[in-house]
Design a protein around this motif. Structure first.
Motif, PDB file in Angstrom:
ATOM      1  N   PRO A 120      -2.694  11.949  -5.668  1.00 26.33           N
ATOM      2  CA  PRO A 120      -2.070  11.405  -4.448  1.00 26.33           C
ATOM      3  C   PRO A 120      -0.672  11.958  -4.202  1.00 26.33           C
ATOM      4  O   PRO A 120      -0.281  12.163  -3.044  1.00 26.33           O
ATOM      5  CB  PRO A 120      -2.017   9.896  -4.725  1.00 26.33           C
ATOM      6  CG  PRO A 120      -3.085   9.655  -5.734  1.00 26.33           C
ATOM      7  CD  PRO A 120      -3.167  10.890  -6.574  1.00 26.33           C
ATOM      8  N   GLU A 121       0.066  12.265  -5.289  1.00 28.66           N
ATOM      9  CA  GLU A 121       1.439  12.731  -5.102  1.00 28.66           C
ATOM     10  C   GLU A 121       1.481  14.174  -4.579  1.00 28.66           C
ATOM     11  O   GLU A 121       2.530  14.640  -4.124  1.00 28.66           O
ATOM     12  CB  GLU A 121       2.224  12.612  -6.426  1.00 28.66           C
ATOM     13  CG  GLU A 121       1.735  13.494  -7.569  1.00 28.66           C
ATOM     14  CD  GLU A 121       0.427  12.996  -8.199  1.00 28.66           C
ATOM     15  OE1 GLU A 121      -0.054  11.915  -7.784  1.00 28.66           O
ATOM     16  OE2 GLU A 121      -0.120  13.698  -9.076  1.00 28.66           O
ATOM     17  N   LEU A 128       2.828   9.564   5.047  1.00 31.74           N
ATOM     18  CA  LEU A 128       1.955   8.739   5.887  1.00 31.74           C
ATOM     19  C   LEU A 128       2.419   7.287   5.856  1.00 31.74           C
ATOM     20  O   LEU A 128       2.567   6.637   6.906  1.00 31.74           O
ATOM     21  CB  LEU A 128       0.512   8.868   5.382  1.00 31.74           C
ATOM     22  CG  LEU A 128      -0.539   7.979   6.045  1.00 31.74           C
ATOM     23  CD1 LEU A 128      -0.634   8.260   7.536  1.00 31.74           C
ATOM     24  CD2 LEU A 128      -1.909   8.177   5.388  1.00 31.74           C
ATOM     25  N   GLN A 129       2.687   6.783   4.655  1.00 34.42           N
ATOM     26  CA  GLN A 129       3.133   5.389   4.526  1.00 34.42           C
ATOM     27  C   GLN A 129       4.456   5.172   5.262  1.00 34.42           C
ATOM     28  O   GLN A 129       4.660   4.152   5.904  1.00 34.42           O
ATOM     29  CB  GLN A 129       3.254   5.033   3.039  1.00 34.42           C
ATOM     30  CG  GLN A 129       1.870   4.927   2.386  1.00 34.42           C
ATOM     31  CD  GLN A 129       1.941   4.676   0.884  1.00 34.42           C
ATOM     32  OE1 GLN A 129       2.488   5.499   0.166  1.00 34.42           O
ATOM     33  NE2 GLN A 129       1.383   3.566   0.434  1.00 34.42           N
ATOM     34  N   ALA A 152     -13.955  10.283  -1.397  1.00 32.40           N
ATOM     35  CA  ALA A 152     -13.047   9.625  -2.339  1.00 32.40           C
ATOM     36  C   ALA A 152     -11.653   9.481  -1.724  1.00 32.40           C
ATOM     37  O   ALA A 152     -11.008   8.432  -1.849  1.00 32.40           O
ATOM     38  CB  ALA A 152     -12.974  10.433  -3.636  1.00 32.40           C
ATOM     39  N   THR A 153     -11.202  10.530  -1.030  1.00 32.14           N
ATOM     40  CA  THR A 153      -9.879  10.482  -0.397  1.00 32.14           C
ATOM     41  C   THR A 153      -9.846   9.409   0.691  1.00 32.14           C
ATOM     42  O   THR A 153      -8.861   8.667   0.819  1.00 32.14           O
ATOM     43  CB  THR A 153      -9.524  11.865   0.187  1.00 32.14           C
ATOM     44  OG1 THR A 153      -9.770  12.864  -0.799  1.00 32.14           O
ATOM     45  CG2 THR A 153      -8.074  11.922   0.599  1.00 32.14           C
ATOM     46  N   SER A 154     -10.924   9.339   1.479  1.00 30.89           N
ATOM     47  CA  SER A 154     -10.986   8.321   2.528  1.00 30.89           C
ATOM     48  C   SER A 154     -10.916   6.922   1.924  1.00 30.89           C
ATOM     49  O   SER A 154     -10.196   6.047   2.434  1.00 30.89           O
ATOM     50  CB  SER A 154     -12.294   8.457   3.316  1.00 30.89           C
ATOM     51  OG  SER A 154     -12.299   9.648   4.059  1.00 30.89           O
ATOM     52  N   ALA A 155     -11.671   6.710   0.831  1.00 32.95           N
ATOM     53  CA  ALA A 155     -11.685   5.392   0.194  1.00 32.95           C
ATOM     54  C   ALA A 155     -10.285   5.043  -0.316  1.00 32.95           C
ATOM     55  O   ALA A 155      -9.791   3.926  -0.128  1.00 32.95           O
ATOM     56  CB  ALA A 155     -12.697   5.381  -0.956  1.00 32.95           C
ATOM     57  N   TYR A 156      -9.626   6.039  -0.922  1.00 32.64           N
ATOM     58  CA  TYR A 156      -8.282   5.811  -1.444  1.00 32.64           C
ATOM     59  C   TYR A 156      -7.308   5.486  -0.319  1.00 32.64           C
ATOM     60  O   TYR A 156      -6.545   4.513  -0.382  1.00 32.64           O
ATOM     61  CB  TYR A 156      -7.814   7.052  -2.208  1.00 32.64           C
ATOM     62  CG  TYR A 156      -6.417   6.940  -2.760  1.00 32.64           C
ATOM     63  CD1 TYR A 156      -6.188   6.370  -4.004  1.00 32.64           C
ATOM     64  CD2 TYR A 156      -5.327   7.388  -2.028  1.00 32.64           C
ATOM     65  CE1 TYR A 156      -4.894   6.254  -4.500  1.00 32.64           C
ATOM     66  CE2 TYR A 156      -4.040   7.275  -2.514  1.00 32.64           C
ATOM     67  CZ  TYR A 156      -3.830   6.716  -3.750  1.00 32.64           C
ATOM     68  OH  TYR A 156      -2.557   6.592  -4.238  1.00 32.64           O
ATOM     69  N   LEU A 157      -7.368   6.283   0.755  1.00 30.22           N
ATOM     70  CA  LEU A 157      -6.443   6.075   1.873  1.00 30.22           C
ATOM     71  C   LEU A 157      -6.679   4.736   2.541  1.00 30.22           C
ATOM     72  O   LEU A 157      -5.733   4.050   2.947  1.00 30.22           O
ATOM     73  CB  LEU A 157      -6.603   7.204   2.903  1.00 30.22           C
ATOM     74  CG  LEU A 157      -6.008   8.548   2.525  1.00 30.22           C
ATOM     75  CD1 LEU A 157      -6.288   9.560   3.625  1.00 30.22           C
ATOM     76  CD2 LEU A 157      -4.500   8.422   2.303  1.00 30.22           C
ATOM     77  N   VAL A 160      -4.793   2.230   0.818  1.00 24.68           N
ATOM     78  CA  VAL A 160      -3.342   2.408   0.941  1.00 24.68           C
ATOM     79  C   VAL A 160      -2.816   1.973   2.306  1.00 24.68           C
ATOM     80  O   VAL A 160      -1.742   1.374   2.411  1.00 24.68           O
ATOM     81  CB  VAL A 160      -2.974   3.892   0.681  1.00 24.68           C
ATOM     82  CG1 VAL A 160      -1.541   4.173   1.083  1.00 24.68           C
ATOM     83  CG2 VAL A 160      -3.214   4.241  -0.775  1.00 24.68           C
ATOM     84  N   VAL A 161      -3.568   2.273   3.368  1.00 25.39           N
ATOM     85  CA  VAL A 161      -3.010   2.067   4.713  1.00 25.39           C
ATOM     86  C   VAL A 161      -3.448   0.762   5.363  1.00 25.39           C
ATOM     87  O   VAL A 161      -2.995   0.436   6.460  1.00 25.39           O
ATOM     88  CB  VAL A 161      -3.384   3.229   5.665  1.00 25.39           C
ATOM     89  CG1 VAL A 161      -2.870   4.545   5.107  1.00 25.39           C
ATOM     90  CG2 VAL A 161      -4.887   3.283   5.896  1.00 25.39           C
TER      91      VAL A 161
END
Lengths: 200, 200
Positions: A120-121, A128-129, A152-157, A160-161
């Motif tokens: 993520p970093e 974005l945040q 996986a990226t979509s699930a993570y985002l 987060v958002v």
């Protein structure tokens, strides 16, 4: 090839570093260039230098432009409550070409890929945040690829958002436009079925 | 694409002029270059300019080299009675790679193609006749492609260069090495049969 003159070999090696250019294409391009009109060659070299020098990354959305912030981020006619998150700069161009989206963009710069050491970093997630803080954005569209890493990226985002007053959506998956069922793989058909929409 | 920044669009247009680079590849390469390390970009631009500036066409054989005449034409260990006629500079490299040929070369610069307006005066045929004048060359190998235009060019050249004391040959046609009959088209099989050689 063993008997390429040294300057041609060096040019071929430099061209071979570009994405999608294999050793044979690099040789062919190098041989073309060293035989081409010197003016054309000069123009190409200048275009490469100019392109690099005159292009900057927009500090807001991460897209490429001649100035930062970019024309999309500063365009008052666009819907500033809508943010579309994409992987790469190219994806902004694809969406702009389709002509249906009128909101803002956020380029991640890749997707999460633990196997390739992308966490993520390494993506523009902190940015974005930061953009979400002032509460202008009411909907986020996650327009990432539909492969495993994109999922996986979509699930993570999404985690987060997410905020109570904000909608988070993903692009629909299903049959490509103009294509028949016989060309679709099983997973695409499964997702097309899952995502079926009522006709009335 | 409509929303590419101007310098990127110009670079993409310049790259799109290169052989084998379509509009989508050109966009992808341009986007890669404008985001690449400036040193890498500088190196590529310099390699392009250097390659063009430091490469000349050999006045004898028409191949590319850093000096004219080229290292092959001036190499005393090569058989100066043998001349191999090829279409393009790339063909010299392919033959050199095979490592079996030890004679000299003559690059035509193309093949006869009346439909594309390429006649004998557009190829290096006058230069070929000039090279044959002193009588050193005892055999000419016509190593042109086996397509219609290559066949026509070979037939034309055979007439032009024939002399009583000189052998003129063409490359054999037949099955590619390591390939089975099931992959060969009818014409290739016909020519492989016609060109069959006695085992003993």
């Amino acid at each position: 090839m063993s008997s390429l003159p040294e300057p041609v070999r060096q040019l071929s090696a430099a061209l071979g570093q570009l994405p999608g250019i294999g050793p044979r294409s690099a040789d062919r391009l190098a041989l073309h260039l060293v035989q081409a009109d010197p003016l054309v060659v000069q123009h190409l070299a200048q275009a490469i230098l100019d392109g690099r020098a005159r292009t900057v990354t927009c500090s807001l959305c991460g897209a490429l432009a001649e100035a930062s912030p970019c024309p999309i981020c500063t365009d008052d006619r666009r819907d500033r409550s809508l943010l579309c998150v994409v992987e790469r700069v190219l994806d902004v161009l694809s969406l702009e070409k389709s002509g249906t989206y009128r909101g803002l963009y956020h380029v991640l710069g890749g997707k999460l890929s633990p196997l390739n050491g992308v966490g993520p970093e390494d993506l523009r997630i902190a940015e974005l945040q930061q953009r979400l803080k002032d509460g202008t954005i009411r909907e986020i569209i996650l327009a990432l690829g539909s492969d495993v890493e994109g999922d996986a990226t979509s699930a993570y985002l999404a985690k987060v958002v997410t905020a109570s007053e904000r909608r988070v959506s993903r692009l629909a998956q299903g049959l490509p436009a103009g294509s028949g069922l016989e060309f679709a793989d099983e997973l695409t058909l499964t997702r097309a079925l899952e995502g079926r929409r009522d006709v009335h």
